[in-house]
Design a protein around this motif. Sequence first.
Motif, mmCIF file in Angstrom:
data_model
loop_
_atom_site.group_PDB
_atom_site.id
_atom_site.type_symbol
_atom_site.label_atom_id
_atom_site.label_comp_id
_atom_site.label_asym_id
_atom_site.label_seq_id
_atom_site.Cartn_x
_atom_site.Cartn_y
_atom_site.Cartn_z
ATOM 1 N N THR A 33 0.979 -1.528 -0.279
ATOM 2 C CA THR A 33 0.027 -0.063 -0.144
ATOM 3 C C THR A 33 0.646 1.658 -0.184
ATOM 4 O OG1 THR A 33 -1.860 -0.856 1.283
ATOM 5 C CG2 THR A 33 -1.700 1.080 1.592
ATOM 6 N N ILE A 34 1.988 1.479 0.047
ATOM 7 C CA ILE A 34 2.839 2.449 0.657
ATOM 8 C C ILE A 34 3.440 2.838 -0.707
ATOM 9 C CG2 ILE A 34 5.143 3.037 1.000
ATOM 10 C CD1 ILE A 34 5.317 1.550 3.379
ATOM 11 N N LEU A 35 3.518 1.900 -1.454
ATOM 12 C CA LEU A 35 3.941 2.342 -3.128
ATOM 13 C C LEU A 35 2.926 2.449 -4.194
ATOM 14 C CD1 LEU A 35 5.544 2.514 -4.286
ATOM 15 C CD2 LEU A 35 6.291 0.353 -5.655
ATOM 16 N N TYR A 36 1.489 1.497 -3.807
ATOM 17 C CA TYR A 36 1.054 1.272 -4.563
ATOM 18 C C TYR A 36 -0.272 2.890 -4.375
ATOM 19 C CZ TYR A 36 -3.095 -0.050 -7.823
ATOM 20 O OH TYR A 36 -3.961 -0.431 -8.621
ATOM 21 N N THR A 37 0.019 3.270 -3.252
ATOM 22 C CA THR A 37 -1.411 4.302 -3.119
ATOM 23 C C THR A 37 -0.525 5.468 -3.706
ATOM 24 O OG1 THR A 37 -1.626 3.169 -1.110
ATOM 25 C CG2 THR A 37 -2.058 6.082 -1.469
ATOM 26 N N TYR A 38 0.263 6.262 -3.982
ATOM 27 C CA TYR A 38 1.067 6.442 -4.358
ATOM 28 C C TYR A 38 1.980 6.598 -5.575
ATOM 29 C CZ TYR A 38 0.081 8.773 -0.088
ATOM 30 O OH TYR A 38 -0.374 9.272 1.035
ATOM 31 N N ILE A 39 1.862 6.050 -6.056
ATOM 32 C CA ILE A 39 2.400 5.345 -7.775
ATOM 33 C C ILE A 39 2.730 6.119 -8.622
ATOM 34 C CG2 ILE A 39 0.730 4.223 -8.704
ATOM 35 C CD1 ILE A 39 4.287 3.249 -8.704
ATOM 36 N N SER A 40 1.105 7.087 -8.989
ATOM 37 C CA SER A 40 0.761 7.677 -9.791
ATOM 38 C C SER A 40 1.982 9.120 -10.061
ATOM 39 C CB SER A 40 -0.543 8.290 -9.656
ATOM 40 O OG SER A 40 -1.036 8.789 -8.952
ATOM 41 N N THR A 41 2.040 9.363 -8.390
ATOM 42 C CA THR A 41 2.498 10.654 -7.654
ATOM 43 C C THR A 41 4.303 9.984 -8.099
ATOM 44 O OG1 THR A 41 0.995 11.798 -6.545
ATOM 45 C CG2 THR A 41 3.752 12.296 -6.009
ATOM 46 N N PHE A 42 4.816 8.678 -7.914
ATOM 47 C CA PHE A 42 6.027 8.172 -7.930
ATOM 48 C C PHE A 42 6.554 8.598 -9.331
ATOM 49 C CE2 PHE A 42 8.771 4.721 -9.204
ATOM 50 C CZ PHE A 42 10.060 5.236 -8.043
ATOM 51 N N LEU A 43 5.795 8.053 -10.747
ATOM 52 C CA LEU A 43 6.036 7.850 -12.087
ATOM 53 C C LEU A 43 5.817 9.488 -12.735
ATOM 54 C CD1 LEU A 43 3.753 5.047 -13.227
ATOM 55 C CD2 LEU A 43 5.765 4.932 -12.407
ATOM 56 N N TRP A 54 -5.610 -6.173 8.232
ATOM 57 C CA TRP A 54 -5.296 -5.887 6.214
ATOM 58 C C TRP A 54 -5.620 -4.455 6.252
ATOM 59 C CZ3 TRP A 54 -4.667 -9.718 2.462
ATOM 60 C CH2 TRP A 54 -4.938 -9.109 0.880
ATOM 61 N N ASN A 55 -6.956 -3.895 6.719
ATOM 62 C CA ASN A 55 -7.256 -2.974 6.628
ATOM 63 C C ASN A 55 -6.958 -1.718 7.640
ATOM 64 O OD1 ASN A 55 -9.639 -1.907 4.738
ATOM 65 N ND2 ASN A 55 -10.225 -4.527 5.761
ATOM 66 N N VAL A 56 -6.413 -1.984 8.106
ATOM 67 C CA VAL A 56 -5.242 -0.966 9.468
ATOM 68 C C VAL A 56 -3.843 -1.474 9.025
ATOM 69 C CG1 VAL A 56 -4.076 -1.733 11.278
ATOM 70 C CG2 VAL A 56 -5.849 -2.155 11.711
ATOM 71 N N ALA A 57 -3.386 -1.771 7.756
ATOM 72 C CA ALA A 57 -2.285 -2.077 7.193
ATOM 73 C C ALA A 57 -2.728 -1.425 5.852
ATOM 74 C CB ALA A 57 -1.443 -3.231 7.158
ATOM 75 N N THR A 58 -3.356 -1.520 5.588
ATOM 76 C CA THR A 58 -3.912 -0.612 4.249
ATOM 77 C C THR A 58 -4.166 0.862 4.954
ATOM 78 O OG1 THR A 58 -4.736 -2.519 3.196
ATOM 79 C CG2 THR A 58 -5.270 0.102 2.980
ATOM 80 N N ALA A 59 -4.247 1.612 6.033
ATOM 81 C CA ALA A 59 -4.571 2.225 6.853
ATOM 82 C C ALA A 59 -3.446 3.133 7.170
ATOM 83 C CB ALA A 59 -5.947 2.457 7.708
ATOM 84 N N ALA A 60 -2.566 2.824 7.434
ATOM 85 C CA ALA A 60 -1.088 2.500 8.057
ATOM 86 C C ALA A 60 -0.264 3.259 6.393
ATOM 87 C CB ALA A 60 -0.505 1.765 8.639
ATOM 88 N N GLY A 61 -0.403 2.587 5.170
ATOM 89 C CA GLY A 61 0.760 2.726 4.229
ATOM 90 C C GLY A 61 -0.365 3.821 3.484
ATOM 91 N N GLY A 62 -1.306 4.056 3.144
ATOM 92 C CA GLY A 62 -1.763 5.821 3.256
ATOM 93 C C GLY A 62 -0.871 6.597 4.131
#
Length: 426
Positions: free
Chosen positions: A252-262, A366-374
Amino acid sequence: MTTRTRSALPLSALLSLATAVFITCLTEILPAGLLPAMSRDLGVGESAMGQSVTVFAIGTAVTAIPLTTATAGWPRKRLLLVSMAGFCVANTVTALSGDYPLTMVARFVAGVAAGLAWALLAGYARRLAPAGLEGRAIAVAMSGIPVALSIGVPAGTYLGKAADWRIAFLVMSGLTVLLLGWITLAVPERPGEEPGLSGDGSTQGVGREEGAGREDGAGREDGAAAPLLGALRVPGVVPVLFVTSAYVLAHTILYTYISTFLDRVGLGGRTDLVLLAFGVASLLSVWTVGARIHRALRALTLGGVLLIGTAAFLLGVGAHQPVLVYVAAVLWGLGWGGAPSLLQTAVGEAGGEHADAAQVLLVTLWNVATAAGGLVGGLLLDLLGTHALPWTVLVLLAPAFAATFAARTHGFPAAMGTSREVAPQG
């Protein structure tokens, strides 16, 4: 053998569940492909807009257990229809909103709907399947995830570039209306749970929604936390939950911001194509996992962690080289696509008679990790820049690989059924 297996599965019902999974997943992750456009229109920074993923996951994490407990007695189809209607409302408000706080409220409501959906979808699929085909039924239902990744996010990203990001959310609302009719016609009803009862009295073919009901019954008699604590004491459950948390957080850390990363490495114009490569590889992954999950759960999980780690390394060292970015996207998709089926099956097998409560714990973590990833991804973006994202993924995946490797007896055994057979000894 293949023909007989396919005919034994209620494909129309399972495919409608897969579509529900598709909408649930796409609603959560669509902002990842639209982040720059959404942040511009709503007048906030990209890290702030990334919190739309965080608040969605928070809505799921904080409501999944209490809502599934409160609705344990509801007929399952009715509950599924309510959750899908929640997505329709939330996505429509998101599409029409010009106000950042209102958008975040709509995202939170969508997360609540997801809490209901995730708590019953895998279990519904298991209960619809003949004995011995539960894993494949879950794989069919969970195929909505890679389809969302392979078709939904790239299509939504393309719409955001060609027209307006709001259209993507409106299209999802329209699709949800059609799905409500499909579920009504194709999905058999399953009753909720009565207090103190355990459904059909069997632990076979039981998934999350049935487990939530039994947890509710047990909770009313023995305390709401008792089933969860019982699951945590079963050998193998904690390792699977730990791996799930690290795996999802890293992704999630990478996927959430993949458009910004690219965008910041000069590939913003290719975001939709990179996400398409990722999604097609994810679809291939879920097919592979569905076919081999009963024989190679451990190997597939270890391989998935290694593939995502390799992808993160390539993005870390070669993000300015388009070829390496596409290779990384394919490896990432191959490692991620089958992860939901692998981890849900692993925790169900490890939990044995506590599989129901273990599934609820997995949904929550799963959702705690997703929230933390963002949240963590946004902080990394602001403090260190996009180059820190892939290296953080590598750091998180190292303990996930070690924990998977160590859990050879309980949690991630070489063959399905091993963990369940030995679990009662603990």
